[in-house]
Design a protein around this motif. Structure first.
Motif, PDB file in Angstrom:
ATOM      1  N   HIS A 245     -12.898  -0.182  24.527  1.00  0.00           N
ATOM      2  CA  HIS A 245     -11.930   0.615  25.279  1.00  0.00           C
ATOM      3  C   HIS A 245     -11.885   2.066  24.801  1.00  0.00           C
ATOM      4  CE1 HIS A 245     -10.627  -3.476  26.263  1.00  0.00           C
ATOM      5  NE2 HIS A 245     -10.191  -2.929  27.379  1.00  0.00           N
ATOM      6  N   GLN A 246     -12.940   2.510  24.134  1.00  0.00           N
ATOM      7  CA  GLN A 246     -13.139   3.894  23.714  1.00  0.00           C
ATOM      8  C   GLN A 246     -12.108   4.397  22.716  1.00  0.00           C
ATOM      9  OE1 GLN A 246     -13.868   6.453  27.123  1.00  0.00           O
ATOM     10  NE2 GLN A 246     -14.799   4.772  28.239  1.00  0.00           N
TER      11      GLN A 246
ATOM     12  N   ALA B 228     -13.097  -9.176  15.978  1.00  0.00           N
ATOM     13  CA  ALA B 228     -12.802  -9.325  17.405  1.00  0.00           C
ATOM     14  C   ALA B 228     -11.921  -8.179  17.899  1.00  0.00           C
ATOM     15  CB  ALA B 228     -12.126 -10.673  17.668  1.00  0.00           C
ATOM     16  N   MET B 229     -10.938  -7.783  17.090  1.00  0.00           N
ATOM     17  CA  MET B 229     -10.062  -6.684  17.489  1.00  0.00           C
ATOM     18  C   MET B 229     -10.840  -5.366  17.534  1.00  0.00           C
ATOM     19  SD  MET B 229      -7.445  -8.512  17.986  1.00  0.00           S
ATOM     20  CE  MET B 229      -8.540  -9.920  18.170  1.00  0.00           C
ATOM     21  N   ALA B 230     -11.737  -5.168  16.583  1.00  0.00           N
ATOM     22  CA  ALA B 230     -12.556  -3.955  16.561  1.00  0.00           C
ATOM     23  C   ALA B 230     -13.455  -3.879  17.795  1.00  0.00           C
ATOM     24  CB  ALA B 230     -13.393  -3.908  15.286  1.00  0.00           C
TER      25      ALA B 230
ATOM     26  N   LEU C   7      -6.288   3.239  28.650  1.00  0.00           N
ATOM     27  CA  LEU C   7      -7.286   2.509  27.867  1.00  0.00           C
ATOM     28  C   LEU C   7      -6.626   1.788  26.687  1.00  0.00           C
ATOM     29  CD1 LEU C   7     -10.209   5.089  27.896  1.00  0.00           C
ATOM     30  CD2 LEU C   7     -10.281   2.767  28.845  1.00  0.00           C
ATOM     31  N   ALA C   8      -5.639   2.419  26.059  1.00  0.00           N
ATOM     32  CA  ALA C   8      -4.937   1.782  24.942  1.00  0.00           C
ATOM     33  C   ALA C   8      -4.167   0.553  25.413  1.00  0.00           C
ATOM     34  CB  ALA C   8      -3.995   2.784  24.278  1.00  0.00           C
ATOM     35  N   VAL C   9      -3.493   0.663  26.550  1.00  0.00           N
ATOM     36  CA  VAL C   9      -2.752  -0.487  27.087  1.00  0.00           C
ATOM     37  C   VAL C   9      -3.718  -1.609  27.449  1.00  0.00           C
ATOM     38  CG1 VAL C   9      -1.331  -1.282  29.025  1.00  0.00           C
ATOM     39  CG2 VAL C   9      -0.780   0.869  27.863  1.00  0.00           C
TER      40      VAL C   9
ATOM     41  N   ALA D 219      -6.196  -6.846  26.169  1.00  0.00           N
ATOM     42  CA  ALA D 219      -7.430  -7.579  25.874  1.00  0.00           C
ATOM     43  C   ALA D 219      -7.337  -8.268  24.512  1.00  0.00           C
ATOM     44  CB  ALA D 219      -8.633  -6.633  25.926  1.00  0.00           C
ATOM     45  N   ILE D 220      -6.753  -7.581  23.538  1.00  0.00           N
ATOM     46  CA  ILE D 220      -6.558  -8.187  22.213  1.00  0.00           C
ATOM     47  C   ILE D 220      -5.690  -9.433  22.343  1.00  0.00           C
ATOM     48  CG2 ILE D 220      -5.353  -7.853  20.009  1.00  0.00           C
ATOM     49  CD1 ILE D 220      -6.427  -4.936  20.068  1.00  0.00           C
TER      50      ILE D 220
END
Length: 147
Positions: A79-80, A71-73, A113-115, A120-121
């Motif tokens: 998110h690129q 799920a995390m992957a 995108l990282a945030v 999302a995680i």
């Protein structure tokens, strides 16, 4: 699970085209060159998973961890980001590699995108916890750290 092909193809459409365009710059003598880059990193891990893993059979622990990490992957790929490695009960994901980002706008987009990925995680975990509890598995909190 049928998740992998769909996620992989979606990720490929977004990212592999960019890699192909930059292939000459990425490859020198068949190796990725070392270079300084500005990138954003997410580290994730499950709180208390070592204690839980001591109490459950190994096959249950691995199934549970694989479900979480899959799920995390999915979120990282959506998110690129690029998964650098899995770290037992977590992972290290990088945003802004391997293609060099040079403008403040590009660097800011990778950070954004990282945030978004970390959020999302975090938003997926409550549903996963409920699913695990319904199946008699332990629930967990996770940590997502951004650098």
């Amino acid at each position: 699970m049928t998740i992998y092909p769909r996620v992989h193809l979606r990720f490929a459409n977004i990212f592999v085209g960019d890699l192909w365009k930059e292939r000459v710059h990425l490859l020198e003598s068949g190796l990725l060159p070392g270079q300084k880059v500005i990138a954003t990193i997410i580290l994730t891990d499950l709180q208390g998973s070592s204690t839980i893993s001591e109490k459950l059979p190994p096959e249950v622990v691995m199934s549970w961890l694989n479900e979480y990490l899959s799920a995390m992957a999915q979120e990282v790929q959506a998110h690129q980001g690029v998964i650098n490695k899995f770290t037992g009960d977590g992972m290290l994901a990088v945003f802004g590699v391997p293609i060099l980002r040079t403008t403040p706008k590009e660097i800011a987009k990778d950070a954004s995108l990282a945030v978004s990925c970390a959020l999302a995680i975090g938003s997926r975990l409550p549903q996963m916890n409920q699913n695990w509890l319904d199946r008699g598995l332990p629930s967990h909190e996770s940590n997502e750290k951004i650098y």
